[in-house]
Motif scaffolding. Structure first.
Motif, PDB file in Angstrom:
ATOM      1  N   LEU A 121      46.104   3.606   9.979  1.00 23.64           N
ATOM      2  CA  LEU A 121      44.657   3.689  10.111  1.00 23.64           C
ATOM      3  C   LEU A 121      43.559   2.584   9.241  1.00 23.64           C
ATOM      4  N   ASP A 122      42.511   2.723  10.206  1.00 22.08           N
ATOM      5  CA  ASP A 122      41.704   1.110   9.413  1.00 22.08           C
ATOM      6  C   ASP A 122      40.907   2.361   9.073  1.00 22.08           C
ATOM      7  N   ASN A 123      39.662   2.396   7.523  1.00 26.65           N
ATOM      8  CA  ASN A 123      38.721   3.434   7.467  1.00 26.65           C
ATOM      9  C   ASN A 123      39.509   4.363   6.999  1.00 26.65           C
ATOM     10  N   PHE A 124      40.505   5.207   6.858  1.00 29.46           N
ATOM     11  CA  PHE A 124      40.454   6.732   6.712  1.00 29.46           C
ATOM     12  C   PHE A 124      40.723   6.892   5.501  1.00 29.46           C
ATOM     13  N   LYS A 125      40.500   5.405   4.894  1.00 31.69           N
ATOM     14  CA  LYS A 125      40.404   6.043   2.280  1.00 31.69           C
ATOM     15  C   LYS A 125      38.564   6.626   3.023  1.00 31.69           C
ATOM     16  N   GLU A 126      37.943   5.552   3.558  1.00 29.94           N
ATOM     17  CA  GLU A 126      36.196   5.963   3.732  1.00 29.94           C
ATOM     18  C   GLU A 126      35.850   7.086   4.305  1.00 29.94           C
ATOM     19  N   VAL A 127      36.317   8.049   5.215  1.00 30.84           N
ATOM     20  CA  VAL A 127      36.703   8.876   5.557  1.00 30.84           C
ATOM     21  C   VAL A 127      37.280  10.124   4.095  1.00 30.84           C
ATOM     22  N   LEU A 156      40.037  17.760   3.232  1.00 27.72           N
ATOM     23  CA  LEU A 156      40.301  18.817   4.036  1.00 27.72           C
ATOM     24  C   LEU A 156      40.129  18.224   5.337  1.00 27.72           C
ATOM     25  N   ILE A 157      38.701  17.609   5.729  1.00 28.10           N
ATOM     26  CA  ILE A 157      38.557  16.756   6.548  1.00 28.10           C
ATOM     27  C   ILE A 157      39.691  15.651   7.075  1.00 28.10           C
ATOM     28  N   GLY A 158      40.136  15.232   6.129  1.00 27.62           N
ATOM     29  CA  GLY A 158      41.020  14.292   6.354  1.00 27.62           C
ATOM     30  C   GLY A 158      42.651  14.310   6.562  1.00 27.62           C
ATOM     31  N   ALA A 159      42.831  16.124   6.175  1.00 28.70           N
ATOM     32  CA  ALA A 159      43.904  16.287   6.547  1.00 28.70           C
ATOM     33  C   ALA A 159      43.605  16.792   7.873  1.00 28.70           C
ATOM     34  N   GLU A 160      42.228  17.359   8.588  1.00 29.50           N
ATOM     35  CA  GLU A 160      42.537  17.756   9.724  1.00 29.50           C
ATOM     36  C   GLU A 160      42.409  16.208  10.823  1.00 29.50           C
ATOM     37  N   THR A 161      41.377  15.360  10.451  1.00 30.96           N
ATOM     38  CA  THR A 161      41.480  14.275  10.866  1.00 30.96           C
ATOM     39  C   THR A 161      43.428  13.555  11.416  1.00 30.96           C
ATOM     40  N   LEU A 162      43.939  13.743  10.915  1.00 35.50           N
ATOM     41  CA  LEU A 162      45.382  13.406  10.365  1.00 35.50           C
ATOM     42  C   LEU A 162      46.463  14.530  11.628  1.00 35.50           C
ATOM     43  N   HIS A 187      36.265  12.789  17.323  1.00 34.08           N
ATOM     44  CA  HIS A 187      34.875  13.104  17.411  1.00 34.08           C
ATOM     45  C   HIS A 187      34.982  14.131  16.445  1.00 34.08           C
ATOM     46  N   ARG A 188      34.537  13.696  15.056  1.00 37.56           N
ATOM     47  CA  ARG A 188      33.776  15.334  14.468  1.00 37.56           C
ATOM     48  C   ARG A 188      32.051  14.575  13.809  1.00 37.56           C
ATOM     49  N   GLU A 189      31.563  15.650  14.418  1.00 38.02           N
ATOM     50  CA  GLU A 189      29.736  15.376  13.715  1.00 38.02           C
ATOM     51  C   GLU A 189      29.933  16.411  12.699  1.00 38.02           C
ATOM     52  N   ILE A 190      28.996  16.019  11.681  1.00 40.29           N
ATOM     53  CA  ILE A 190      28.818  16.622  10.460  1.00 40.29           C
ATOM     54  C   ILE A 190      26.728  15.586  10.669  1.00 40.29           C
ATOM     55  N   ASP A 191      26.121  16.557  10.585  1.00 39.49           N
ATOM     56  CA  ASP A 191      25.002  15.721  10.550  1.00 39.49           C
ATOM     57  C   ASP A 191      24.162  15.199  11.164  1.00 39.49           C
ATOM     58  N   ASN A 215      28.620  11.299  14.114  1.00 35.63           N
ATOM     59  CA  ASN A 215      29.695  11.358  14.210  1.00 35.63           C
ATOM     60  C   ASN A 215      30.946  10.518  12.844  1.00 35.63           C
ATOM     61  N   ILE A 216      31.891  11.031  12.409  1.00 28.88           N
ATOM     62  CA  ILE A 216      31.996  10.473  11.416  1.00 28.88           C
ATOM     63  C   ILE A 216      32.984   9.992  11.257  1.00 28.88           C
ATOM     64  N   LEU A 217      34.043  10.042  12.401  1.00 26.78           N
ATOM     65  CA  LEU A 217      35.003   9.229  12.698  1.00 26.78           C
ATOM     66  C   LEU A 217      34.690   7.920  13.836  1.00 26.78           C
ATOM     67  N   GLU A 218      33.999   7.499  14.334  1.00 27.30           N
ATOM     68  CA  GLU A 218      33.190   6.707  14.492  1.00 27.30           C
ATOM     69  C   GLU A 218      33.785   5.083  13.986  1.00 27.30           C
ATOM     70  N   ASN A 219      34.134   5.277  13.336  1.00 27.64           N
ATOM     71  CA  ASN A 219      34.904   3.498  12.653  1.00 27.64           C
ATOM     72  C   ASN A 219      36.196   3.866  11.827  1.00 27.64           C
TER      73      ASN A 219
END
Length: 394
Positions: A233-239, A246-252, A305-309, A312-316
């Motif tokens: 994955l690219d830019n996963f550490k940023e997420v 928790l968000i990272g685990a759900e994304t994986l 897609h994961r929307e916060i505020d 989409n926090i996963l756009e990158n």
């Protein structure tokens, strides 16, 4: 006492056993050999309760429906399958389906209790199957098979030898045999579940790196051509750093779903480390593997897609993908060469800007060399030189 003729047991096919034993929580396993348990149970039943015929029937899980309103399983449309049998017509009955409500065995299964029918009893299986057997029984004794209270089938005996009916003692013996069968089925399913869990990644439920490596070694030893895909994955550490683990685990978990759904039949996907995934595709050449790799790359780049505020926090979040292939007539038989080569191609994708697929075909022991370009995939450019075929992401 005269010596009894050994009981000849007929059984359903191995494919049917796999289907019948694919119970809730055990969908992933491929084989459970309970044929010997069923054979032994029917032999013991005929030894202690000599009968003209005997059957073990199991329900077909795919014909059981769950009622969300009552939160119960509806058995009204359940089909039973003859898993093992002996006696008249047994050869033609093994593997046959019938409706659970049609005969004594099904009624015992549905009622959850032992049934004894004497003096012109109801059909012992189902009217049409009974007619095929050509048997008009005097007495039928059937007791359900259950695992943790849930019915899975029944064991049934037809026409006790040298008697017009079955006794209370016969009934108790058959119930003991039913418990023996249920315990063995449960033990086999539990063992298979534990075996399967040991192969799986705890988070994504894809295979883990240990099992994947074993399978890869086996493919190399079997001289079977295949392709290998490795994505990071690219830019996963940023997420992870910004929104938490928790968000990272759900994304994986979501990426694991994307990867798993993209793998064609016969392929195998695993999670390697934190945000790395690997896929092996037996019988697939490099061009076919590139199609699968691009499908995954595109899905991760465009569908997550994961929307916060309000954003989409996963756009990158994208992935860099490496692809290579193994030809047993061309390449060294060393899985480590393959791992190194696919790793190299993945890092080349990183260097070229991320969010892309780079292929490094085998040959020359996995070293760089002049080769024909890899086949085109949906307009992708394929480059010779260091044996690279590249597809840029959008």
């Amino acid at each position: 006492m005269p010596q009894r003729t050994p009981t000849r047991i007929q059984t359903a096919s191995s494919e049917q056993y796999v289907r019948l034993l694919r119970r809730k929580g055990n969908q992933k396993f491929r084989t459970v050999d309970l044929v010997s348990v069923f054979r032994e149970a029917l032999r013991k039943a005929n030894q202690f309760i000599p009968s003209e015929a005997g059957y073990i029937v199991l329900d077909d899980p795919e014909t059981k429906t769950y009622d969300p309103r009552s939160r119960t399983v509806d058995l009204s449309q359940t089909q039973l399958v003859v898993a093992a049998c002996f006696g008249r017509g047994a050869r033609d009955m093994a593997g046959r389906h019938f409706h659970a409500a049609a005969g004594v065995s099904g009624q015992s299964y549905l009622a959850g209790r032992t049934l004894l029918r004497s003096n012109a009893p109801a059909p012992f299986l189902d009217p049409s199957l009974d007619a095929e057997v050509g048997h008009s029984p005097r007495a039928v004794l059937s007791t359900p098979l259950a695992i943790k209270g849930a019915p899975i089938g029944a064991i049934q005996l037809v026409d006790r030898e040298e008697s017009t009916s079955y006794s209370q003692h016969d009934r108790e013996l058959l119930e003991i045999l039913a418990d023996y069968i249920a315990i063995n089925v449960q033990t086999a399913l539990d063992a298979k579940t534990l075996e399967e869990l040991s192969k799986r990644d705890y988070l994504t439920h894809l295979y883990n790196d240990w099992y994947f490596t074993l399978e890869l070694q086996q493919l190399v030893r079997r001289d079977q051509p295949f392709s290998l895909i490795f994505l990071d994955l690219d830019n996963f550490k940023e997420v992870n750093d910004t929104y938490g683990h928790l968000i990272g685990a759900e994304t994986l978990i979501e990426i694991g779903r994307i990867v798993g759904e993209a793998v064609p039949p016969g392929g195998l996907a695993a999670r390697f480390g934190g945000d790395e995934f690997e896929i092996v595709l037996p019988g697939h050449d490099l061009a076919q593997a590139l199609v699968v790799a691009e499908r995954i790359r595109h899905a991760i780049a465009e569908e997550l897609h994961r929307e916060i505020d309000g954003r989409n926090i996963l756009e990158n979040l994208t992935c860099s993908v490496g692809v290579t292939d193994f030809d047993p007539g061309r390449d060294r038989h060393d899985y480590k060469d393959l791992m190194q080569r696919v790793d190299q191609s993945m890092y080349e994708a990183k260097r070229e800007g991320k969010n892309r697929v780079v292929a490094l075909p085998g040959g020359n022991g996995g070293t760089a060399g002049v080769m024909e370009p890899a086949p085109m995939v949906s307009g992708a450019r394929a480059l010779p030189g260091a044996a690279r075929a590249r597809r840029s992401g959008t």
